[in-house]
Every structure is written in C-alpha cells, then in structure tokens.
Design an enzyme around this catalytic site. Structure first.
Site, PDB file in Angstrom:
ATOM      1  CG  ASP A  52       3.906  -6.416  -0.294  1.00 15.65           C
ATOM      2  OD1 ASP A  52       4.769  -7.185  -0.750  1.00 15.65           O
ATOM      3  OD2 ASP A  52       4.206  -5.466   0.442  1.00 15.65           O
ATOM      4  CG  ASP A  77      -6.879  -5.306  -0.441  1.00 17.42           C
ATOM      5  OD1 ASP A  77      -7.088  -4.275   0.254  1.00 17.42           O
ATOM      6  OD2 ASP A  77      -6.306  -6.307   0.005  1.00 17.42           O
ATOM      7  CG  ASP A  78      -4.920  -1.265   0.474  1.00 19.02           C
ATOM      8  OD1 ASP A  78      -4.864  -2.501   0.308  1.00 19.02           O
ATOM      9  OD2 ASP A  78      -4.562  -0.705   1.531  1.00 19.02           O
TER      10      ASP A  78
HETATM   11  O1  LIG Z   1      -0.241  -9.154  -0.667  1.00 17.71           O
HETATM   12  P1  LIG Z   1      -0.010  -9.223   0.815  1.00 17.71           P
HETATM   13  O2  LIG Z   1       1.457  -9.373   1.154  1.00 17.71           O
HETATM   14  O3  LIG Z   1      -0.859 -10.239   1.499  1.00 17.71           O
HETATM   15  O4  LIG Z   1      -0.373  -7.785   1.432  1.00 17.71           O
HETATM   16  C1  LIG Z   1      -1.449  -6.994   1.007  1.00 17.71           C
HETATM   17  C2  LIG Z   1      -2.429  -6.749   2.114  1.00 17.71           C
HETATM   18  O5  LIG Z   1      -1.772  -6.130   3.248  1.00 17.71           O
HETATM   19  C3  LIG Z   1      -2.488  -4.988   3.668  1.00 17.71           C
HETATM   20  O6  LIG Z   1      -3.529  -5.310   4.574  1.00 17.71           O
HETATM   21  P2  LIG Z   1      -3.261  -5.519   6.149  1.00 17.71           P
HETATM   22  O7  LIG Z   1      -3.154  -6.986   6.431  1.00 17.71           O
HETATM   23  O8  LIG Z   1      -2.110  -4.684   6.582  1.00 17.71           O
HETATM   24  O9  LIG Z   1      -4.586  -5.023   6.847  1.00 17.71           O
HETATM   25  P3  LIG Z   1      -5.382  -3.640   6.664  1.00 17.71           P
HETATM   26  O10 LIG Z   1      -5.970  -3.650   5.278  1.00 17.71           O
HETATM   27  O11 LIG Z   1      -6.418  -3.690   7.717  1.00 17.71           O
HETATM   28  O12 LIG Z   1      -4.407  -2.512   6.857  1.00 17.71           O
HETATM   29  C4  LIG Z   1      -3.094  -4.471   2.377  1.00 17.71           C
HETATM   30  O13 LIG Z   1      -4.252  -3.653   2.652  1.00 17.71           O
HETATM   31  C5  LIG Z   1      -3.484  -5.731   1.656  1.00 17.71           C
HETATM   32  O14 LIG Z   1      -4.765  -6.186   2.045  1.00 17.71           O
HETATM   33  O1  LIG Z   2       0.289   0.325   3.926  1.00 16.55           O
HETATM   34  C1  LIG Z   2       0.813  -0.675   3.378  1.00 16.55           C
HETATM   35  N1  LIG Z   2       1.765  -0.487   2.413  1.00 16.55           N
HETATM   36  C2  LIG Z   2       2.395  -1.515   1.773  1.00 16.55           C
HETATM   37  O2  LIG Z   2       3.255  -1.308   0.911  1.00 16.55           O
HETATM   38  C3  LIG Z   2       1.992  -2.834   2.157  1.00 16.55           C
HETATM   39  N2  LIG Z   2       2.376  -4.087   1.774  1.00 16.55           N
HETATM   40  C4  LIG Z   2       1.658  -4.945   2.488  1.00 16.55           C
HETATM   41  N3  LIG Z   2       0.819  -4.295   3.329  1.00 16.55           N
HETATM   42  C5  LIG Z   2       0.997  -2.985   3.127  1.00 16.55           C
HETATM   43  N4  LIG Z   2       0.424  -1.917   3.750  1.00 16.55           N
HETATM   44 MG   LIG Z   3      -5.561  -5.017   3.733  1.00 18.61          MG
END
Ligand SMILES: O=P(O)(O)OC[C@H]1O[C@H](OP(=O)(O)OP(=O)(O)O)[C@H](O)[C@@H]1O
Ligand SMILES: O=c1[nH]c(=O)c2nc[nH]c2[nH]1
Ligand SMILES: [Mg+2]
Length: 167
Positions: A106, A102-103
């Site tokens: 958080d 994952d990117d």
């Molecule tokens: O540790 P957490 O608090 O759960 O947050 C982290 C997740 O939040 C974001 O995804 P998002 O749900 O925004 O979806 P996306 O990847 O489609 O942008 C990010 O890419 C992680 O997958």
């Molecule tokens: O683009 C993002 N940046 C963040 O820091 C983050 N945390 C949760 N989801 C996230 N998405």
């Molecule tokens: Mg995500």
C-alpha cells in the site's frame, strides 16, 4: 499517520480469485531465481502474506518457508510498522535467492522495513497500490491508491436486501 487518501473504493477478493492471482504471481516468478532459475527460500510477511506464500511455494516447489511478522495496521488505521518476529537469519542471509511474499503493498512502509533486513531479496506481492509499487519487484494486479482491498479471511457472506426493497 493518516496523511493518506480516504479509501473510497472497495476491491473484494474471493478465495478463488486469490488462489488464481497467487498462482499467476508464481508463474511470473518461475525460472527467475539466481540458482539456475530456482529460488532458495520463501519468506512470508505475516499474516497477510501467508496464504499467497503457501500457494507460491507450492507452485514453485520451494520447501524452505519462513516468516517475518510485521504489524502496521489496526483495521484501516496505519501506525509505525514494527517487526514482531524475525525469520531465521542463517537461512535468509542477505536475502540472495529469497522470495519475500506479501498480499499487497500500500504505502510501501512495511516492505521498506523488511527490505532493510534482506536487501538482496526479491519482493513479490499479489496486489499493489501506486504509492508502494517501487518497493515491489513483481506483482500481479494494481489498484488505485484510494481503494481498500478486502481479503477473504476478513469477510463473511451475509444477507443483502434487494435493491428495490421488499413489499
Ligand atoms: O504498504 P503498507 O502501507 O505498509 O501496507 C501493507 C501491509 O499492510 C497489511 O498488513 P497489516 O499490517 O495490516 O498486518 P496483517 O498482514 O497481519 O493483516 C498488508 O498485509 C501488508 O503487509
Ligand atoms: O486488508 C487490507 N487491505 C488494504 O487495502 C490494505 N492496505 C494496507 N493494509 C491493508 N489491508
Ligand atoms: Mg501484512
């Protein structure tokens, strides 16, 4: 569900920086898989994990790439994470030899949910915040909890006024 610190700081990541950091992640994972050091498959957590997973799978020459789609944020506001699409469970099994990419982590809630599906998988993210760090096996860069990470796919170049204004 917004019992969280406000995001007072911004960490802006360019495509170039993301590419370098995702490569650094691949190098950390290199040779650490259970099968003579190799990994069997990559599972990207979409959508944010797709670009890092592409770079990691390219660097480590992994051809089996699948996705798990989890949604938990609407811009910066968090809700209960939901699995929208699962990976091929025949491919991933209990996660042994599988890299989940994952990117960022958080709060860790997304990874908690994903780990429950593939308990033996190795979880890798490019960026990590302290609250969710324990959910990640390998990451590259840590930022503080009150930082929002801005990814290149969410940004555009635009004009900025000179600091001292114009005449
Ligand atoms: O540790 P957490 O608090 O759960 O947050 C982290 C997740 O939040 C974001 O995804 P998002 O749900 O925004 O979806 P996306 O990847 O489609 O942008 C990010 O890419 C992680 O997958
Ligand atoms: O683009 C993002 N940046 C963040 O820091 C983050 N945390 C949760 N989801 C996230 N998405
Ligand atoms: Mg995500």
């Amino acid at each position: 569900m917004n019992d969280r610190l406000p995001h007072e700081k911004g960490f802006h990541v360019s495509w170039d920086q993301l590419h370098r950091d995702a490569r650094a992640l691949a190098w950390r994972l290199q040779g650490r898989g259970p099968d003579d050091g190799a990994w069997r498959a990559v599972v990207a957590i979409t959508r944010g994990g797709m670009a890092p997973a592409m770079i990691v799978s390219r660097e480590l020459n992994i051809r089996h790439v699948d996705t798990i789609s989890v949604k938990s944020y609407d811009h910066q506001s968090q809700s209960e994470p939901r699995i929208i699409k699962s990976p091929d469970m025949e491919l991933v099994g209990d996660g042994e030899g599988v890299l989940i990419v994952d990117d960022l982590v958080d709060t860790g809630r997304t990874l908690e949910l994903v780990r429950a599906h593939m308990p033996k998988a190795h979880v890798a993210t490019v960026y990590a915040k302290p609250q969710g760090r324990a959910q990640v096996d390998t990451y590259v860069t840590e930022v503080s909890q009150d930082t929002w990470i801005f990814f290149p796919w969410d940004m555009a170049l635009q004009y900025v006024k000179p600091y001292r204004g114009t005449d």
